[in-house]
Design an enzyme around this catalytic site. Structure first.
Site, PDB file in Angstrom:
ATOM      1  N   ASP A  39      -1.370   0.278  13.387  1.00  0.00           N
ATOM      2  CA  ASP A  39      -0.416   1.310  13.780  1.00  0.00           C
ATOM      3  C   ASP A  39      -0.080   1.195  15.274  1.00  0.00           C
ATOM      4  O   ASP A  39      -0.941   1.440  16.129  1.00  0.00           O
ATOM      5  CB  ASP A  39      -1.022   2.684  13.481  1.00  0.00           C
ATOM      6  CG  ASP A  39       0.021   3.775  13.489  1.00  0.00           C
ATOM      7  OD1 ASP A  39       1.089   3.558  14.090  1.00  0.00           O
ATOM      8  OD2 ASP A  39      -0.235   4.840  12.889  1.00  0.00           O
TER       9      ASP A  39
ATOM     10  N   ASN B  43       6.054   7.840   9.459  1.00  0.00           N
ATOM     11  CA  ASN B  43       7.462   7.516   9.153  1.00  0.00           C
ATOM     12  C   ASN B  43       8.360   7.567  10.394  1.00  0.00           C
ATOM     13  O   ASN B  43       9.532   7.931  10.315  1.00  0.00           O
ATOM     14  CB  ASN B  43       8.009   8.422   8.026  1.00  0.00           C
ATOM     15  CG  ASN B  43       9.383   8.020   7.504  1.00  0.00           C
ATOM     16  OD1 ASN B  43      10.223   8.877   7.235  1.00  0.00           O
ATOM     17  ND2 ASN B  43       9.654   6.751   7.366  1.00  0.00           N
TER      18      ASN B  43
ATOM     19  N   CYS C  67       7.388   4.944  13.047  1.00  0.00           N
ATOM     20  CA  CYS C  67       7.179   3.613  13.659  1.00  0.00           C
ATOM     21  C   CYS C  67       7.324   2.500  12.618  1.00  0.00           C
ATOM     22  O   CYS C  67       8.371   1.843  12.540  1.00  0.00           O
ATOM     23  CB  CYS C  67       5.815   3.522  14.337  1.00  0.00           C
ATOM     24  SG  CYS C  67       5.601   4.716  15.692  1.00  0.00           S
ATOM     25  N   ARG C  68       6.270   2.268  11.812  1.00  0.00           N
ATOM     26  CA  ARG C  68       6.259   1.057  10.980  1.00  0.00           C
ATOM     27  C   ARG C  68       7.176   1.104   9.764  1.00  0.00           C
ATOM     28  O   ARG C  68       7.896   0.127   9.488  1.00  0.00           O
ATOM     29  CB  ARG C  68       4.824   0.761  10.506  1.00  0.00           C
ATOM     30  CG  ARG C  68       3.903   0.338  11.619  1.00  0.00           C
ATOM     31  CD  ARG C  68       2.455   0.448  11.207  1.00  0.00           C
ATOM     32  NE  ARG C  68       2.082   1.829  10.924  1.00  0.00           N
ATOM     33  CZ  ARG C  68       0.945   2.223  10.408  1.00  0.00           C
ATOM     34  NH1 ARG C  68       0.038   1.306  10.073  1.00  0.00           N
ATOM     35  NH2 ARG C  68       0.693   3.490  10.204  1.00  0.00           N
ATOM     36  N   SER C  69       7.163   2.217   8.991  1.00  0.00           N
ATOM     37  CA  SER C  69       7.956   2.179   7.747  1.00  0.00           C
ATOM     38  C   SER C  69       9.465   2.185   7.998  1.00  0.00           C
ATOM     39  O   SER C  69      10.192   1.461   7.315  1.00  0.00           O
ATOM     40  CB  SER C  69       7.523   3.262   6.751  1.00  0.00           C
ATOM     41  OG  SER C  69       7.700   4.557   7.257  1.00  0.00           O
TER      42      SER C  69
ATOM     43  N   CYS D 250       4.423   4.787   5.565  1.00  0.00           N
ATOM     44  CA  CYS D 250       3.370   4.719   6.586  1.00  0.00           C
ATOM     45  C   CYS D 250       2.911   6.139   6.911  1.00  0.00           C
ATOM     46  O   CYS D 250       3.341   7.095   6.261  1.00  0.00           O
ATOM     47  CB  CYS D 250       3.830   3.959   7.830  1.00  0.00           C
ATOM     48  SG  CYS D 250       5.115   4.770   8.791  1.00  0.00           S
TER      49      CYS D 250
HETATM   50  P1  4NP Z   1       3.639   5.278  11.902  1.00  0.00           P
HETATM   51  O1  4NP Z   1       2.927   5.689  13.276  1.00  0.00           O
HETATM   52  O2  4NP Z   1       2.709   5.710  10.806  1.00  0.00           O
HETATM   53  O3  4NP Z   1       3.752   3.793  11.976  1.00  0.00           O
HETATM   54  O4  4NP Z   1       4.973   5.980  11.859  1.00  0.00           O
HETATM   55  C1  4NP Z   1       2.575   7.018  13.585  1.00  0.00           C
HETATM   56  C2  4NP Z   1       3.538   7.904  14.027  1.00  0.00           C
HETATM   57  C3  4NP Z   1       3.199   9.208  14.353  1.00  0.00           C
HETATM   58  C4  4NP Z   1       1.876   9.610  14.233  1.00  0.00           C
HETATM   59  C5  4NP Z   1       0.899   8.734  13.791  1.00  0.00           C
HETATM   60  C6  4NP Z   1       1.263   7.426  13.459  1.00  0.00           C
HETATM   61  N1  4NP Z   1       1.514  10.955  14.569  1.00  0.00           N
HETATM   62  O5  4NP Z   1       0.315  11.284  14.511  1.00  0.00           O
HETATM   63  O6  4NP Z   1       2.399  11.760  14.925  1.00  0.00           O
END
Ligand code: 4NP
Length: 152
Positions: A125, A10, A12-14, A7
């Site tokens: 997300d 890395n 939240c989702r993955s 994702c």
């Molecule tokens: P993820 O969500 O892709 O599901 O892990 C996010 C986590 C952090 C960020 C963006 C999306 N960020 O911009 O830090």
């Protein structure tokens, strides 16, 4: 077999998908499948140090009785294409980023998770939507579809 969930950050989702999938495999006593997760961007990696799983991801895993270990965000690389049998991401943006990093997908290993329940939808997300329960539900159904496909 080796599976990589991917994702944007890395955190939240993955990693959520990683631990949901590991739990499904453990319940089925399947031991020969490795599961990992990585990011397409270094947005959650600061000065080379990956952030831990988002507190809201940990809470949703706790709520659903999914065990997890310490996690730190890490960036996927071009070499991951040869290391893994499946590279599975969450949304269209991840898919394009992942495909750019690997330099194409000649062996057809790259998918969005909901492909495994015959949907072309994204898993939105939760970093932006704030809806970690919805992300969990979609990830859990996607992982069940993936398990079914692997068992065939
Ligand atoms: P993820 O969500 O892709 O599901 O892990 C996010 C986590 C952090 C960020 C963006 C999306 N960020 O911009 O830090």
């Amino acid at each position: 077999m080796k599976i990589l969930f991917v994702c944007h950050g890395n955190i939240c989702r993955s990693p959520m998908a990683e631990f949901v999938m590991k739990n499904l495999l453990a319940k089925e006593n399947i031991k020969d499948i490795e599961v990992d997760s990585k990011a397409t961007t270094s947005d959650a990696i600061h000065n080379g140090i990956g952030m831990p799983m988002d507190i809201r991801t940990r809470r949703v895993l706790d709520k659903n009785h999914i065990p997890y270990t310490v996690h730190q965000a890490s960036l996927m690389t071009k070499d991951d294409y040869q290391k893994y049998d499946y590279l599975i991401c969450m949304d269209e943006e991840n898919f394009m980023d992942m495909n750019r990093i690997t330099g194409g997908d000649p062996e057809r290993k790259e998918y969005k998770l909901l492909y495994f329940i015959d949907k072309s939808d994204d898993i939105d997300d939760p970093w932006y939507t704030g809806d970690f329960d919805e992300a969990y539900c979609e990830i859990a159904t996607g992982c069940e579809g993936l398990l079914k496909k692997i068992k065939k």
